[in-house]
Design a protein around this motif. Structure first.
Motif, PDB file in Angstrom:
ATOM      1  N   LYS A  17       0.800  -0.872   0.446  1.00  0.00           N
ATOM      2  CA  LYS A  17      -0.253  -0.187   0.316  1.00  0.00           C
ATOM      3  C   LYS A  17       0.665   1.739   0.163  1.00  0.00           C
ATOM      4  O   LYS A  17       0.488   2.190  -1.032  1.00  0.00           O
ATOM      5  CB  LYS A  17      -0.756  -0.298   1.156  1.00  0.00           C
ATOM      6  N   LEU A  70       2.400   2.126  -3.502  1.00  0.00           N
ATOM      7  CA  LEU A  70       1.265   2.322  -4.578  1.00  0.00           C
ATOM      8  C   LEU A  70       0.991   4.210  -4.042  1.00  0.00           C
ATOM      9  O   LEU A  70       0.801   3.980  -4.907  1.00  0.00           O
ATOM     10  CB  LEU A  70       0.097   1.525  -4.710  1.00  0.00           C
ATOM     11  N   GLU A  71       1.062   4.321  -2.703  1.00  0.00           N
ATOM     12  CA  GLU A  71       0.519   5.685  -2.356  1.00  0.00           C
ATOM     13  C   GLU A  71       1.638   6.911  -2.918  1.00  0.00           C
ATOM     14  O   GLU A  71       1.707   7.704  -3.330  1.00  0.00           O
ATOM     15  CB  GLU A  71       0.514   6.167  -0.668  1.00  0.00           C
ATOM     16  N   ASN A  93       1.448   6.181  -6.415  1.00  0.00           N
ATOM     17  CA  ASN A  93       0.225   8.270  -6.889  1.00  0.00           C
ATOM     18  C   ASN A  93       0.511   9.115  -6.311  1.00  0.00           C
ATOM     19  O   ASN A  93       0.180   9.728  -7.698  1.00  0.00           O
ATOM     20  CB  ASN A  93      -0.809   7.174  -6.192  1.00  0.00           C
TER      21      ASN A  93
HETATM   22  C1  NAG Z   1      -3.663   4.775  -6.827  1.00  0.00           C
HETATM   23  O1  NAG Z   1      -4.502   5.688  -7.756  1.00  0.00           O
HETATM   24  C2  NAG Z   1      -5.233   4.919  -8.781  1.00  0.00           C
HETATM   25  C3  NAG Z   1      -5.889   4.890  -9.008  1.00  0.00           C
HETATM   26  O2  NAG Z   1      -5.937   6.796  -9.178  1.00  0.00           O
HETATM   27  C4  NAG Z   1      -6.611   4.571  -7.570  1.00  0.00           C
HETATM   28  O3  NAG Z   1      -7.284   3.428  -7.957  1.00  0.00           O
HETATM   29  C5  NAG Z   1      -5.604   3.686  -6.285  1.00  0.00           C
HETATM   30  O4  NAG Z   1      -7.074   3.200  -5.053  1.00  0.00           O
HETATM   31  C6  NAG Z   1      -4.868   5.057  -5.738  1.00  0.00           C
HETATM   32  N1  NAG Z   1      -4.314   3.640  -4.295  1.00  0.00           N
HETATM   33  C7  NAG Z   1      -3.313   4.564  -3.470  1.00  0.00           C
HETATM   34  C8  NAG Z   1      -2.776   3.357  -2.702  1.00  0.00           C
HETATM   35  O5  NAG Z   1      -3.446   5.328  -2.979  1.00  0.00           O
END
Ligand code: NAG
Ligand code: NAG
Ligand code: NAG
Ligand code: NAG
Ligand code: NAG
Ligand code: NAG
Ligand code: NAG
Ligand code: NAG
Ligand code: NAG
Ligand code: NAG
Ligand code: NAG
Ligand code: NAG
Length: 405
Positions: free
Chosen positions: A44, A47-48, A51
């Motif tokens: 997580k 991914l953050e 992002n």
């Molecule tokens: C990252 O971004 C994607 C697409 O914008 C979103 O679906 C996802 O929930 C986000 N993940 C996190 C961990 O923030």
């Protein structure tokens, strides 16, 4: 007041992201909650951080995602997707170690690949870190193996420096990508780990792989369907199954590969060296392929074209149709073979293998005083200064003239 300002600046630098005057932006996974203890799931946080990198625009310089040294990050299957807002692309600096869950039951998802990067342009991944797929439990049951690092629909991709260890299946797969450079990497898995290809390329163009060491249980590099303009240079392969074009034409499909150069490579203790394999019953072509300046140490099948490839996982039809193999050049290939048949051209009657060119080949047996041979079925072309002799190729005129004067 001044102190407060300094503190504010220091705080900004220490916090999750900061911009230099010239627009460089850095994001560290630790600032997004990654534990880096090899135990807790850091997916997580990664991914953050991804992002944040992906959505921040940098007018100059590259946005950098930092995976710091001296830490081990446990990741579940994770997809890093674009497209990104970052302007000049993203650089992922891998200095620490990234590991997969130890046990297949601990994987939270059933996936084809563990770490995927997709729909990205100008992605750079480099650093002195390691990606470890902890693949050994998967090797005893190959029905559900997964690839470690997967690139999908990337352009202007560069991967360098990183060490790739023990993938469950292929270590790196490059699919539907264009303009890719992979260099100075090290891939390492045991010689008996099944299906652990080093690098798989498919449906990709303008791919350069150079200055790397690959030791694994399957192909060091496999160049599959839809690949063209591929240069493989300065690769030390072994153990492994060699550098392969194909297999092409599985399940009677139409598949192609062309414009492939394999140069300045060495094979040590490999099952094959320069290999080209196609399934019977398929169609398409493998053409304009060059293997040049290759050194062999104890390679079992140094040079092989097999138009009857069959690995037991699919039907192996007895068909008169096959993928066309043509314009394959082997030049300056020296060293030793551990089997008696150093060169095998095993082509089908139709269409056969055409315009095979061999020059300056000298392969001797790895065993003292043992003679070695070449077998050649349904192939044509020319050869000069080639040992062992390849019966179905025409000896180049100028060469034979020289021999008799
Ligand atoms: C990252 O971004 C994607 C697409 O914008 C979103 O679906 C996802 O929930 C986000 N993940 C996190 C961990 O923030
Ligand atoms: C890339 O984009 C395609 C089409 O929009 C989408 O289906 C796919 O899931 C994306 N893949 C990745 C890895 O982002
Ligand atoms: C990674 O690549 C960047 C840009 O090419 C370079 O500045 C940096 O030194 C490289 N880092 C490592 C650790 O190789
Ligand atoms: C291999 O894995 C599959 C899928 O998880 C499972 O159904 C099968 O029973 C396993 N086979 C062996 C021999 O463990
Ligand atoms: C290929 O990618 C590199 C970055 O890796 C970039 O500098 C170069 O301009 C690209 N070439 C083309 C033809 O797009
Ligand atoms: C591959 O090598 C050839 C010959 O050195 C060169 O002309 C070509 O541009 C290279 N291709 C790539 C994708 O780097
Ligand atoms: C042949 O390949 C080797 C690496 O295997 C390299 O050291 C050597 O420079 C190459 N020779 C030429 C003429 O390119
Ligand atoms: C080949 O590999 C063996 C075993 O790893 C090693 O001892 C030997 O030095 C290597 N030979 C060459 C020519 O690289
Ligand atoms: C495959 O076909 C060839 C040519 O028609 C024939 O000679 C050969 O016996 C067949 N082999 C098998 C195993 O059926
Ligand atoms: C050629 O391939 C066929 C089919 O796999 C096999 O039966 C035959 O022994 C091979 N011939 C040689 C010389 O390897
Ligand atoms: C082939 O290589 C062997 C071993 O290095 C050497 O003894 C032999 O003279 C070479 N033959 C030719 C024709 O170059
Ligand atoms: C090889 O065979 C093909 C198809 O039969 C033919 O067109 C070609 O001229 C042959 N080439 C040589 C060098 O004999």
């Amino acid at each position: 007041m001044r102190n407060a300002l300094v503190l504010l600046i220091l705080h900004t630098i220490a916090s999750s992201n900061f911009s230099f005057g010239h627009g460089q932006t850095t994001f560290n996974v630790l600032d997004y909650g990654a534990a880096g203890d090899g135990e807790r799931d850091d997916s997580k946080a990664f991914l953050e951080a991804w992002n944040a990198s992906c959505s921040t625009y940098a007018s100059e310089g590259t946005t950098t995602l930092v995976i710091p040294a001296e830490k081990t990050f446990l990741l579940q299957p994770t997809t890093f997707s674009g497209s990104c807002n970052s302007g000049n692309g993203i650089r992922v600096e891998i200095m620490g170690k990234i590991v997969a869950p130890k046990n297949p039951d601990e994987w939270k998802e059933c996936v084809e690949s563990w770490l995927s990067f997709g729909n990205l342009s100008n992605l750079i991944i480099n650093g002195t870190g390691e990606i470890n797929g902890q693949g050994s439990p998967w090797w005893s049951n190959i029905t559900t193996q997964v690839n470690a690092l997967h690139f999908f629909n990337c352009s202007n991709l560069r991967l360098s420096g990183v060490t790739h260890v023990d993938s469950p299946k292929a270590h790196i797969s490059i699919n539907r990508s264009n303009n890719v450079t992979v260099s100075d990497i090290h891939i390492l898995a045991p010689h008996d780990s099944p299906n652990t290809d080093g690098i798989d390329i498919s449906v990709s163009t303008y791919v350069n792989i150079h200055d790397s060491k690959i030791a694994t249980g399957d192909d060091c590099i496999a160049i599959n369907n839809g690949s063209s303009f591929i240069n493989i240079t300065n690769i030390a392969c072994g153990p492994g199954h060699g550098i392969s074009v194909g297999s092409l034409g599985v399940n009677r499909s139409y598949q192609t590969a062309e414009q492939i150069n394999v140069r300045n490579c060495s094979f040590n203790g490999t099952q094959n060296g320069a290999r080209l394999k196609t399934w019977q019953g398929g169609s398409g072509y493998a053409r304009k392929i060059t293997f040049e300046n290759i050194t062999l140490t104890d390679a079992k099948h140094p040079i092989i074209i097999d138009q009857h490839y069959c690995n037991g996982k699919h039907d192996c039809p007895n068909s008169t149709q096959a993928v066309q193999v043509s314009d394959v050049t082997y030049s300056n290939i020296q060293g030793t073979s551990s089997s008696m048949e150093a060169i095998v051209f095993n082509c089908t009657q139709i269409p056969g293998c055409t315009n095979i060119v061999m020059k300056q080949i000298n392969i001797t047996s790895a065993i003292a005083y043992q003679n070695i041979s070449a077998s050649c079925i349904n192939a044509n072309g020319t050869c000069s200064t080639t040992v062992p002799q390849v019966s179905c190729l025409k000896t180049n005129e100028t060469m034979s003239f020289n021999l008799y004067t």
